[in-house]
Design a protein around this motif. Structure first.
Motif, mmCIF file in Angstrom:
data_model
loop_
_atom_site.group_PDB
_atom_site.id
_atom_site.type_symbol
_atom_site.label_atom_id
_atom_site.label_comp_id
_atom_site.label_asym_id
_atom_site.label_seq_id
_atom_site.Cartn_x
_atom_site.Cartn_y
_atom_site.Cartn_z
ATOM 1 N N ALA A 59 -9.510 5.297 2.562
ATOM 2 C CA ALA A 59 -8.421 6.075 1.964
ATOM 3 C C ALA A 59 -7.170 5.203 1.999
ATOM 4 C CB ALA A 59 -8.204 7.392 2.706
ATOM 5 N N THR A 60 -6.103 5.718 1.383
ATOM 6 C CA THR A 60 -4.900 4.922 1.184
ATOM 7 C C THR A 60 -3.665 5.720 1.577
ATOM 8 O OG1 THR A 60 -5.956 3.803 -0.680
ATOM 9 C CG2 THR A 60 -3.540 3.654 -0.530
ATOM 10 N N LEU A 61 -2.753 5.073 2.296
ATOM 11 C CA LEU A 61 -1.466 5.669 2.623
ATOM 12 C C LEU A 61 -0.388 4.989 1.793
ATOM 13 C CD1 LEU A 61 -1.694 5.771 6.538
ATOM 14 C CD2 LEU A 61 -2.550 7.457 4.880
ATOM 15 N N VAL A 62 0.312 5.756 0.983
ATOM 16 C CA VAL A 62 1.472 5.273 0.244
ATOM 17 C C VAL A 62 2.689 5.763 1.016
ATOM 18 C CG1 VAL A 62 2.736 5.333 -1.939
ATOM 19 C CG2 VAL A 62 0.228 5.346 -1.941
ATOM 20 N N THR A 63 3.404 4.864 1.659
ATOM 21 C CA THR A 63 4.449 5.265 2.606
ATOM 22 C C THR A 63 5.825 5.247 1.949
ATOM 23 O OG1 THR A 63 4.805 3.032 3.494
ATOM 24 C CG2 THR A 63 3.069 4.360 4.510
ATOM 25 N N LEU A 64 6.667 6.180 2.382
ATOM 26 C CA LEU A 64 8.030 6.347 1.867
ATOM 27 C C LEU A 64 8.975 6.361 3.060
ATOM 28 C CD1 LEU A 64 7.145 9.194 -0.669
ATOM 29 C CD2 LEU A 64 7.448 6.755 -1.190
ATOM 30 N N ILE A 127 2.657 4.920 -6.732
ATOM 31 C CA ILE A 127 1.409 5.623 -7.036
ATOM 32 C C ILE A 127 0.626 4.871 -8.107
ATOM 33 C CG2 ILE A 127 0.439 7.759 -7.966
ATOM 34 C CD1 ILE A 127 2.865 9.220 -6.691
ATOM 35 N N GLU A 128 1.329 4.403 -9.122
ATOM 36 C CA GLU A 128 0.674 3.656 -10.192
ATOM 37 C C GLU A 128 0.069 2.352 -9.675
ATOM 38 O OE1 GLU A 128 3.766 3.273 -13.059
ATOM 39 O OE2 GLU A 128 3.706 5.411 -13.602
ATOM 40 N N PHE A 129 0.767 1.686 -8.754
ATOM 41 C CA PHE A 129 0.225 0.472 -8.153
ATOM 42 C C PHE A 129 -1.099 0.785 -7.453
ATOM 43 C CE2 PHE A 129 -0.478 -2.393 -4.646
ATOM 44 C CZ PHE A 129 -0.169 -3.645 -5.142
ATOM 45 N N ALA A 130 -1.118 1.849 -6.663
ATOM 46 C CA ALA A 130 -2.332 2.217 -5.944
ATOM 47 C C ALA A 130 -3.464 2.558 -6.908
ATOM 48 C CB ALA A 130 -2.045 3.390 -5.010
ATOM 49 N N GLU A 131 -3.135 3.256 -7.986
ATOM 50 C CA GLU A 131 -4.156 3.569 -8.991
ATOM 51 C C GLU A 131 -4.692 2.300 -9.640
ATOM 52 O OE1 GLU A 131 -3.860 7.404 -11.472
ATOM 53 O OE2 GLU A 131 -1.795 6.675 -11.292
ATOM 54 N N PHE A 132 -3.787 1.431 -10.087
ATOM 55 C CA PHE A 132 -4.179 0.221 -10.814
ATOM 56 C C PHE A 132 -5.073 -0.668 -9.959
ATOM 57 C CE2 PHE A 132 -3.484 -4.186 -12.177
ATOM 58 C CZ PHE A 132 -3.792 -4.089 -13.534
ATOM 59 N N HIS A 133 -4.821 -0.685 -8.651
ATOM 60 C CA HIS A 133 -5.611 -1.520 -7.755
ATOM 61 C C HIS A 133 -6.806 -0.779 -7.154
ATOM 62 C CE1 HIS A 133 -1.941 -3.930 -8.120
ATOM 63 N NE2 HIS A 133 -2.694 -4.949 -7.783
ATOM 64 N N ASP A 134 -7.132 0.365 -7.739
ATOM 65 C CA ASP A 134 -8.322 1.134 -7.345
ATOM 66 C C ASP A 134 -8.343 1.453 -5.855
ATOM 67 O OD1 ASP A 134 -9.407 1.150 -9.975
ATOM 68 O OD2 ASP A 134 -10.199 -0.872 -9.678
ATOM 69 N N LEU A 135 -7.182 1.736 -5.307
ATOM 70 C CA LEU A 135 -7.116 2.160 -3.908
ATOM 71 C C LEU A 135 -7.488 3.639 -3.851
ATOM 72 C CD1 LEU A 135 -3.814 0.349 -2.878
ATOM 73 C CD2 LEU A 135 -6.166 -0.397 -2.472
ATOM 74 N N PRO A 136 -8.485 3.999 -3.075
ATOM 75 C CA PRO A 136 -9.033 5.360 -3.143
ATOM 76 C C PRO A 136 -8.251 6.367 -2.315
ATOM 77 C CG PRO A 136 -10.263 4.073 -1.552
ATOM 78 C CD PRO A 136 -9.242 3.133 -2.156
ATOM 79 N N ARG A 137 -8.451 7.633 -2.626
ATOM 80 C CA ARG A 137 -7.991 8.765 -1.824
ATOM 81 C C ARG A 137 -6.564 8.551 -1.335
ATOM 82 N NH1 ARG A 137 -10.869 10.675 2.840
ATOM 83 N NH2 ARG A 137 -9.560 12.448 2.323
ATOM 84 N N ARG A 138 -5.642 8.622 -2.259
ATOM 85 C CA ARG A 138 -4.238 8.285 -2.005
ATOM 86 C C ARG A 138 -3.478 9.465 -1.393
ATOM 87 N NH1 ARG A 138 -6.278 5.879 -6.629
ATOM 88 N NH2 ARG A 138 -6.118 7.881 -7.701
ATOM 89 N N TRP A 139 -2.866 9.230 -0.246
ATOM 90 C CA TRP A 139 -2.006 10.197 0.438
ATOM 91 C C TRP A 139 -0.605 9.612 0.561
ATOM 92 C CZ3 TRP A 139 -3.014 14.820 3.470
ATOM 93 C CH2 TRP A 139 -4.317 15.328 3.319
ATOM 94 N N LEU A 140 0.396 10.443 0.364
ATOM 95 C CA LEU A 140 1.767 10.056 0.662
ATOM 96 C C LEU A 140 2.061 10.296 2.132
ATOM 97 C CD1 LEU A 140 3.680 11.644 -2.358
ATOM 98 C CD2 LEU A 140 2.957 9.263 -2.105
#
Length: 271
Positions: A59-64, A127-140
């Motif tokens: 899974a992926t953590l997109v941190t803010l 979010i678009e970066f994570a999508e483009f790089h096929d990073l799965p199961r994205r959570w903020l």
């Protein structure tokens, strides 16, 4: 690895996880590009194999990060320690970046702080970066000001859910909360007992308009999550919700380990 660290120990001894412990990951500097023409600087930390090659995360953590006008940036200590530990300990990808106008040792993102308004483009770019790089199961994962960005701009079809650390609820409106409520996406708020802005009882009242929201009061904790025990609680809760059954995290690591030498362990004042 950008962070200066001592040579890794290859012997496989069990090392205690300490404040400055850096575990193996594939770390690379990245750039995010916003719809309004800015370039934001960041880092992506990925799980890796024994040769240091990146592997597909669970899974992926997109941190803010917290408020940049009061010291918050991509290296704010909880987010930085997530990137140091979670790729190895929980098979998670961790994306950190500086919002517009924010500086850190990684560099300065273009643009200027806009109080959370134009930062909608920054959230979308991550979010678009994570999508483009096929990073799965994205959570903020937002902290303080970062929780406002998550609530205002992060309810995106590509996002599975959000974890909020010390949400002040200064900028996010009831309409933003209603958007999350309608989405049905999981929302978890970790609220320190001694928070400077929003404490657990009031947080439960405010988040009650989101039926699926889970508010977790953390005894003894403060807004800045200072201290190793507070950091461990945060990371355990993140992993428990993103990857149920994988927490609590171990407190030792057998294998290569580094020690950061430039961590100032900042305790920003932010909201």
């Amino acid at each position: 690895m950008r962070t200066p660290h001592e040579p890794a120990d290859p012997q496989g001894a069990a090392h205690p996880i300490r404040s400055l412990t850096v575990l193996p990951a594939h770390r690379e500097d990245v750039e995010l590009h916003t719809a309004d023409g800015l370039t934001l600087v960041g880092e992506l930390a990925l799980p890796c194999d024994d040769e240091g090659r990146p592997t597909t995360p669970a899974a992926t953590l997109v941190t803010l990060h917290p408020l940049p006008t009061h010291g918050g940036y991509m290296d704010s200590h909880v987010l930085r320690k997530a990137s140091w530990r979670l790729p190895a300990m929980a098979d998670l990808a961790v994306l950190r970046f500086n919002t517009r106008g924010t500086s850190s040792p990684r560099g300065t993102s273009q643009g200027a702080f806009d109080g959370g308004a134009a930062e909608r483009f920054d959230v979308a770019a991550a979010i678009e970066f994570a999508e483009f790089h096929d990073l799965p199961r994205r959570w903020l994962v937002g902290w303080s000001f970062g929780t406002e960005l998550a609530l205002m701009h992060g309810c995106d079809p590509a996002i599975e859910g959000a974890i909020l650390l010390s949400p002040p609820l200064h900028r996010a409106s009831d309409a933003d909360l209603d958007t999350w409520a309608a989405s049905g996406k999981p929302l978890v708020a970790l609220v320190p007992e001694h928070d400077d802005y929003l404490r657990p009882d009031e947080a439960r009242e405010r988040f009650a308009r989101i039926p699926q929201a889970e508010v977790i009061g953390v005894p003894g904790a403060k807004h800045l999550w200072v201290g190793e025990s507070a950091v461990r609680r945060v990371l355990d809760e993140i992993v428990a919700h993103v990857l149920p059954g994988h927490a609590p995290l171990p407190t030792t690591w057998s294998g290569p380990v580094g020690t950061a030498t430039d961590d100032d362990d900042r305790t920003e004042e932010d909201a």
